[in-house]
Scaffold this motif. Structure first.
Motif, PDB file in Angstrom:
ATOM      1  N   UNK A 134     131.122 -23.533 132.886  1.00 18.98           N
ATOM      2  CA  UNK A 134     130.956 -22.817 131.625  1.00 18.98           C
ATOM      3  C   UNK A 134     131.704 -23.490 130.486  1.00 18.98           C
ATOM      4  N   UNK A 135     132.953 -23.854 130.742  1.00 12.94           N
ATOM      5  CA  UNK A 135     133.749 -24.531 129.707  1.00 12.94           C
ATOM      6  C   UNK A 135     133.152 -25.889 129.347  1.00 12.94           C
ATOM      7  N   UNK A 136     132.698 -26.606 130.362  1.00 11.67           N
ATOM      8  CA  UNK A 136     132.159 -27.949 130.113  1.00 11.67           C
ATOM      9  C   UNK A 136     130.849 -27.872 129.333  1.00 11.67           C
ATOM     10  N   UNK A 137     130.009 -26.892 129.674  1.00 13.70           N
ATOM     11  CA  UNK A 137     128.758 -26.727 128.936  1.00 13.70           C
ATOM     12  C   UNK A 137     129.037 -26.362 127.480  1.00 13.70           C
ATOM     13  N   UNK A 138     130.042 -25.529 127.241  1.00 12.79           N
ATOM     14  CA  UNK A 138     130.396 -25.193 125.863  1.00 12.79           C
ATOM     15  C   UNK A 138     130.877 -26.436 125.110  1.00 12.79           C
ATOM     16  N   UNK A 150     125.080 -34.991 112.467  1.00 11.57           N
ATOM     17  CA  UNK A 150     125.259 -36.352 111.938  1.00 11.57           C
ATOM     18  C   UNK A 150     123.949 -37.144 111.927  1.00 11.57           C
ATOM     19  N   UNK A 151     122.906 -36.562 112.525  1.00 10.88           N
ATOM     20  CA  UNK A 151     121.607 -37.226 112.541  1.00 10.88           C
ATOM     21  C   UNK A 151     121.435 -38.254 113.642  1.00 10.88           C
ATOM     22  N   UNK A 152     122.392 -38.279 114.617  1.00  7.74           N
ATOM     23  CA  UNK A 152     122.286 -39.265 115.703  1.00  7.74           C
ATOM     24  C   UNK A 152     121.486 -38.738 116.894  1.00  7.74           C
ATOM     25  N   UNK A 153     121.121 -37.470 116.864  1.00 11.32           N
ATOM     26  CA  UNK A 153     120.276 -36.902 117.915  1.00 11.32           C
ATOM     27  C   UNK A 153     119.534 -35.709 117.342  1.00 11.32           C
ATOM     28  N   UNK A 154     118.412 -35.390 117.945  1.00 16.06           N
ATOM     29  CA  UNK A 154     117.633 -34.238 117.506  1.00 16.06           C
ATOM     30  C   UNK A 154     117.117 -33.495 118.731  1.00 16.06           C
ATOM     31  N   UNK A 155     116.874 -32.199 118.529  1.00 14.65           N
ATOM     32  CA  UNK A 155     116.377 -31.370 119.623  1.00 14.65           C
ATOM     33  C   UNK A 155     117.088 -30.040 119.647  1.00 14.65           C
ATOM     34  N   UNK A 156     116.710 -29.194 120.596  1.00  6.58           N
ATOM     35  CA  UNK A 156     117.340 -27.893 120.748  1.00  6.58           C
ATOM     36  C   UNK A 156     118.751 -28.087 121.314  1.00  6.58           C
ATOM     37  N   UNK A 157     119.772 -27.527 120.683  1.00  5.53           N
ATOM     38  CA  UNK A 157     121.152 -27.765 121.121  1.00  5.53           C
ATOM     39  C   UNK A 157     121.405 -27.467 122.601  1.00  5.53           C
ATOM     40  N   UNK A 158     120.904 -26.348 123.102  1.00  5.60           N
ATOM     41  CA  UNK A 158     121.153 -25.998 124.507  1.00  5.60           C
ATOM     42  C   UNK A 158     120.489 -27.007 125.441  1.00  5.60           C
ATOM     43  N   UNK A 159     119.295 -27.452 125.094  1.00  6.43           N
ATOM     44  CA  UNK A 159     118.610 -28.448 125.920  1.00  6.43           C
ATOM     45  C   UNK A 159     119.366 -29.774 125.913  1.00  6.43           C
ATOM     46  N   UNK A 160     119.887 -30.135 124.753  1.00  5.74           N
ATOM     47  CA  UNK A 160     120.665 -31.372 124.676  1.00  5.74           C
ATOM     48  C   UNK A 160     121.975 -31.236 125.444  1.00  5.74           C
ATOM     49  N   UNK A 161     122.559 -30.040 125.442  1.00 12.39           N
ATOM     50  CA  UNK A 161     123.796 -29.820 126.208  1.00 12.39           C
ATOM     51  C   UNK A 161     123.532 -29.965 127.705  1.00 12.39           C
ATOM     52  N   UNK A 162     122.402 -29.451 128.162  1.00  9.18           N
ATOM     53  CA  UNK A 162     122.024 -29.625 129.567  1.00  9.18           C
ATOM     54  C   UNK A 162     121.827 -31.103 129.888  1.00  9.18           C
TER      55      UNK A 162
END
Length: 202
Positions: A134-138, A150-162
């Motif tokens: 949980x902590x690491x995913x946050x 910063x414009x270095x990645x795009x997409x849904x934040x939760x999907x990018x976190x996974x």
């Protein structure tokens, strides 16, 4: 004199009745508050979990999914199912270990947390591993949000976190989104699509 004594008895009885009534109201309030606290503990701010989550891990999953906004208990549960299928002794060819499949270097580098209060952070202890997840995913969620800003990645934040959990935050930044490596692009939708299985009634 007898009338005065009888009046005093009636007054005392009325006072006792009033005190008893107030005590009943106070006890009802305490019980109601306790019930609400227990209900909150069972569901958590991020929502509850279904019976698809093994009973022995439910409280851990709820805690892990209540650390930050965006990382919910259902997400944590779906991720565990994808990582190890709830096997606390799982291991991968790449070296990932435990129910949440942490790499030892990541765990020892600060990701490992003591989830059960025994004074140790054990990668094979599911209570430690799930709260660490949980902590690491946050942490990954905060990192990928900074990439998006910063414009270095795009997409849904939760999907990018996974994706960052699976392939590393650096890989997400390098790819500008979900990496295409034969695994991560399948890993992310598998978890997102299975979240409903683990979502409880809130």
């Amino acid at each position: 004199m007898k009338l005065f004594f009888a009046w005093k008895l009636k007054l005392a009885a009325a006072l006792i009745a009033a005190i008893a009534f107030l005590m009943i109201i106070a006890m009802s309030s305490i019980v109601g508050s306790s019930y609400q606290q227990n209900k909150t503990a069972a569901s958590g701010p991020g929502g509850g979990v279904s019976d698809s989550v093994p009973e022995q891990y439910r409280s851990d999953v709820i805690r892990a999914g209540s650390i930050c906004a965006g990382i919910t208990p259902a997400l944590i549960a779906a991720q565990i199912a994808a990582e190890s299928n709830w096997n606390e002794n799982a291991g991968s060819e790449a070296g990932a270990q435990g129910i949440s499949q942490f790499m030892p270097a990541t765990w020892d580098g600060g990701a490992g947390k003591d989830g059960d209060g025994d004074g140790k952070a054990d990668i094979h202890n599911p209570h430690d591993a799930i709260i660490s997840q949980g902590h690491y995913m946050c942490s990954m969620l905060a990192t990928v949000k900074s990439y998006i800003e910063s414009g270095t990645a795009s997409g849904a934040p939760v999907e990018l976190a996974l994706a960052a959990y699976n392939a590393g935050a650096g890989a997400v930044q390098s790819a500008g989104g979900i990496p295409t490596n034969g695994e991560t692009e399948k890993y992310v939708p598998k978890i997102i699509n299975s979240m409903a299985t683990y979502q409880g009634v809130t």
